[in-house]
Design a protein around this motif. Structure first.
Motif, mmCIF file in Angstrom:
data_model
loop_
_atom_site.group_PDB
_atom_site.id
_atom_site.type_symbol
_atom_site.label_atom_id
_atom_site.label_comp_id
_atom_site.label_asym_id
_atom_site.label_seq_id
_atom_site.Cartn_x
_atom_site.Cartn_y
_atom_site.Cartn_z
ATOM 1 N N SER A 1 63.139 -2.648 -40.997
ATOM 2 C CA SER A 1 63.446 -3.091 -39.635
ATOM 3 C C SER A 1 62.275 -3.754 -38.942
ATOM 4 O O SER A 1 62.454 -4.422 -37.924
ATOM 5 N N SER A 2 61.057 -3.602 -39.478
ATOM 6 C CA SER A 2 59.880 -4.202 -38.841
ATOM 7 C C SER A 2 59.484 -5.539 -39.452
ATOM 8 O O SER A 2 58.528 -6.169 -38.994
ATOM 9 N N LEU A 3 60.232 -5.995 -40.468
ATOM 10 C CA LEU A 3 59.796 -7.177 -41.214
ATOM 11 C C LEU A 3 60.109 -8.485 -40.490
ATOM 12 O O LEU A 3 59.237 -9.336 -40.319
ATOM 13 N N LEU A 4 61.354 -8.660 -40.051
ATOM 14 C CA LEU A 4 61.782 -9.913 -39.435
ATOM 15 C C LEU A 4 61.870 -9.799 -37.923
ATOM 16 O O LEU A 4 62.241 -8.753 -37.387
ATOM 17 N N SER A 5 61.562 -10.911 -37.266
ATOM 18 C CA SER A 5 61.810 -11.028 -35.830
ATOM 19 C C SER A 5 63.087 -11.809 -35.547
ATOM 20 O O SER A 5 63.573 -11.806 -34.413
ATOM 21 N N ALA A 6 63.626 -12.492 -36.557
ATOM 22 C CA ALA A 6 64.890 -13.222 -36.431
ATOM 23 C C ALA A 6 65.331 -13.647 -37.819
ATOM 24 O O ALA A 6 64.500 -13.957 -38.677
ATOM 25 N N GLY A 7 66.648 -13.685 -38.035
ATOM 26 C CA GLY A 7 67.179 -14.124 -39.315
ATOM 27 C C GLY A 7 68.376 -15.024 -39.125
ATOM 28 O O GLY A 7 69.231 -14.760 -38.275
ATOM 29 N N VAL A 8 68.438 -16.099 -39.913
ATOM 30 C CA VAL A 8 69.581 -17.011 -39.904
ATOM 31 C C VAL A 8 70.159 -17.040 -41.313
ATOM 32 O O VAL A 8 69.489 -17.464 -42.259
ATOM 33 N N SER A 9 71.392 -16.583 -41.439
ATOM 34 C CA SER A 9 72.059 -16.484 -42.737
ATOM 35 C C SER A 9 73.178 -17.503 -42.817
ATOM 36 O O SER A 9 74.159 -17.420 -42.070
ATOM 37 N N PHE A 10 73.028 -18.473 -43.723
ATOM 38 C CA PHE A 10 74.086 -19.434 -43.984
ATOM 39 C C PHE A 10 74.950 -18.907 -45.130
ATOM 40 O O PHE A 10 74.486 -18.724 -46.242
ATOM 41 N N TYR A 11 76.224 -18.644 -44.824
ATOM 42 C CA TYR A 11 77.236 -18.207 -45.777
ATOM 43 C C TYR A 11 76.686 -17.237 -46.817
ATOM 44 O O TYR A 11 76.832 -17.423 -48.022
ATOM 45 N N GLY A 12 76.076 -16.161 -46.287
ATOM 46 C CA GLY A 12 75.545 -15.106 -47.145
ATOM 47 C C GLY A 12 76.299 -13.805 -46.949
ATOM 48 O O GLY A 12 76.775 -13.508 -45.840
ATOM 49 N N THR A 13 76.415 -13.028 -47.996
ATOM 50 C CA THR A 13 77.062 -11.717 -47.907
ATOM 51 C C THR A 13 76.089 -10.698 -47.309
ATOM 52 O O THR A 13 74.876 -10.908 -47.316
ATOM 53 N N PRO A 14 76.591 -9.590 -46.771
ATOM 54 C CA PRO A 14 75.716 -8.602 -46.129
ATOM 55 C C PRO A 14 74.992 -7.714 -47.119
ATOM 56 O O PRO A 14 75.364 -7.604 -48.294
ATOM 57 N N ALA A 15 73.948 -7.059 -46.618
ATOM 58 C CA ALA A 15 73.302 -5.986 -47.376
ATOM 59 C C ALA A 15 74.279 -4.819 -47.525
ATOM 60 O O ALA A 15 75.272 -4.719 -46.794
ATOM 61 N N VAL A 16 73.994 -3.928 -48.463
ATOM 62 C CA VAL A 16 74.870 -2.771 -48.665
ATOM 63 C C VAL A 16 74.961 -1.956 -47.378
ATOM 64 O O VAL A 16 74.025 -1.918 -46.567
ATOM 65 N N ALA A 17 76.099 -1.292 -47.198
ATOM 66 C CA ALA A 17 76.414 -0.644 -45.927
ATOM 67 C C ALA A 17 75.370 0.390 -45.506
ATOM 68 O O ALA A 17 75.043 0.514 -44.321
ATOM 69 N N GLU A 18 74.818 1.122 -46.476
ATOM 70 C CA GLU A 18 73.899 2.206 -46.107
ATOM 71 C C GLU A 18 72.578 1.690 -45.534
ATOM 72 O O GLU A 18 71.840 2.451 -44.902
ATOM 73 N N LEU A 19 72.257 0.430 -45.730
ATOM 74 C CA LEU A 19 71.018 -0.133 -45.177
ATOM 75 C C LEU A 19 71.199 -0.724 -43.782
ATOM 76 O O LEU A 19 70.212 -0.923 -43.061
ATOM 77 N N ARG A 20 72.418 -1.013 -43.404
ATOM 78 C CA ARG A 20 72.640 -1.822 -42.189
ATOM 79 C C ARG A 20 72.183 -1.130 -40.913
ATOM 80 O O ARG A 20 71.882 -1.782 -39.919
ATOM 81 N N LYS A 21 72.110 0.189 -40.931
ATOM 82 C CA LYS A 21 71.663 0.923 -39.727
ATOM 83 C C LYS A 21 70.222 0.594 -39.372
ATOM 84 O O LYS A 21 69.774 0.866 -38.248
ATOM 85 N N ASN A 22 69.470 0.018 -40.315
ATOM 86 C CA ASN A 22 68.061 -0.302 -40.076
ATOM 87 C C ASN A 22 67.860 -1.638 -39.369
ATOM 88 O O ASN A 22 66.738 -1.956 -38.959
ATOM 89 N N ILE A 23 68.909 -2.431 -39.230
ATOM 90 C CA ILE A 23 68.742 -3.794 -38.716
ATOM 91 C C ILE A 23 68.350 -3.761 -37.242
ATOM 92 O O ILE A 23 69.047 -3.183 -36.403
ATOM 93 N N LYS A 24 67.217 -4.371 -36.939
ATOM 94 C CA LYS A 24 66.748 -4.500 -35.563
ATOM 95 C C LYS A 24 66.597 -5.959 -35.146
ATOM 96 O O LYS A 24 66.655 -6.288 -33.965
ATOM 97 N N ALA A 25 66.358 -6.842 -36.099
ATOM 98 C CA ALA A 25 66.115 -8.255 -35.798
ATOM 99 C C ALA A 25 67.401 -8.929 -35.330
ATOM 100 O O ALA A 25 68.483 -8.663 -35.853
ATOM 101 N N PRO A 26 67.310 -9.833 -34.359
ATOM 102 C CA PRO A 26 68.468 -10.658 -34.001
ATOM 103 C C PRO A 26 68.895 -11.506 -35.201
ATOM 104 O O PRO A 26 68.056 -12.001 -35.953
#
Length: 299
Positions: free
Chosen positions: A199-224
């Motif tokens: 959660s401390s790695l990115l300050s922003a992410g732009v995903s073009f037609y990409g699939t999500p990370a596995v469900a158990e990791l998604r709770k860590n997402i903090k970056a816009p």
């Protein structure tokens, strides 16, 4: 939709997407294209529409005086040991600059992705585009071989290589410490993964037609996050509702844009999947998003 696409049946683009992502082998893909030839389509027209022509993809020359491009190596102890990427910096900027990691599709660091890095540098960002195929000799010069090479590699090690590349870029001496990431297809997945794995790695992410990370990791997402999707991309789009539910559940600041009548790969200007109007708008939105979230020096 790009006017050039009108004479190519949609099923040809759908078959290419299956082929490009491992759901169909080349023999089956060519056999299916042959069914269109049987009803009057030219195989030359079909293959030239679907396969990339990277001469079309150069928007910013590597000789542009406003940028400087080099290849830089980085350590990746949890990945393949060493990595290498294409680093592009603005030549005339002053002060500390925002940083953007550029993540390629499932075929290595091809000319289109290198051009995306140059576009970012031209816009004032320090851009770094790693090549997942580096330990196998790098992008081989054609996408079919590049896909086969990347498919042969350990996916966990590839993911760790991109984590290492992000850490390497974030500490760049000319950077302001604010790291963004943009990726396309497999690279879009990696953007989602980087946001979720640390959660401390990115300050922003732009995903073009990409699939999500596995469900158990998604709770860590903090970056816009900014999610760019193509209306005709059924394979990726079916993963979005569940992903959006989790982004809402975990309070993630996100934007999603769906581009009408666009195919998977619409930003890639080397094939007729390219949709110029959608690509231009999506890129304008991406740059504005990065400027909003990466411009300030972190406290």
């Amino acid at each position: 939709m790009n006017q050039q696409q009108h004479h190519i049946p949609q099923e040809a683009f759908d078959w290419y997407d299956e082929y490009a992502h491992g759901a169909m082998d080349r023999r089956t893909f060519m056999k299916k294209l042959g069914t269109l030839v049987a009803v009057g389509y030219s195989m030359t027209v079909l293959t030239s529409a679907l396969m990339p022509n990277y001469a079309l993809a150069e928007q910013i020359s590597f000789n542009d005086p406003d940028i400087k491009a080099t290849y830089e190596a980085f350590d990746s102890p949890q990945g393949h040991g060493k990595g290498r990427g294409y680093l592009v910096t603005p030549t005339n900027a002053t002060g500390k600059l925002p940083l953007v990691l550029v993540v390629h599709e499932n075929r290595g660091l091809n000319p289109y992705i290198k051009d995306v890095a140059r576009r970012l540098a031209k816009a004032g960002f320090i851009a770094f585009a790693p090549d997942a195929l580096f330990t196998l000799g790098g992008y081989p010069g054609n996408d079919d071989e590049g896909r086969a090479m990347q498919r042969s590699m350990d996916r966990d090690k590839i993911q760790n290589d991109f984590i290492a590349a992000a850490i390497f870029l974030k500490s760049h001496p000319l950077g302001n410490g604010k790291l963004g990431a943009v990726g396309f297809c497999f690279g879009g997945y990696i953007v989602n993964y980087l946001a979720a794995v640390d959660s401390s790695l990115l300050s922003a992410g732009v995903s073009f037609y990409g699939t999500p990370a596995v469900a158990e990791l998604r709770k860590n997402i903090k970056a816009p996050l900014q999610i760019q999707l193509a209306e005709l991309d059924e394979r990726v789009n079916k993963t979005w509702p569940e992903y959006e539910d989790d982004l809402k559940k975990y309070g993630v600041d996100y934007q999603m844009y769906m581009y009408k009548n666009a195919n998977h790969g619409f930003h890639n200007d080397s094939t007729q999947r390219f949709d110029e109007a959608s690509a231009v708008l999506a890129w304008e939105r991406s740059l504005a998003f990065f400027r909003q979230h990466l411009s300030s020096v972190p406290s």
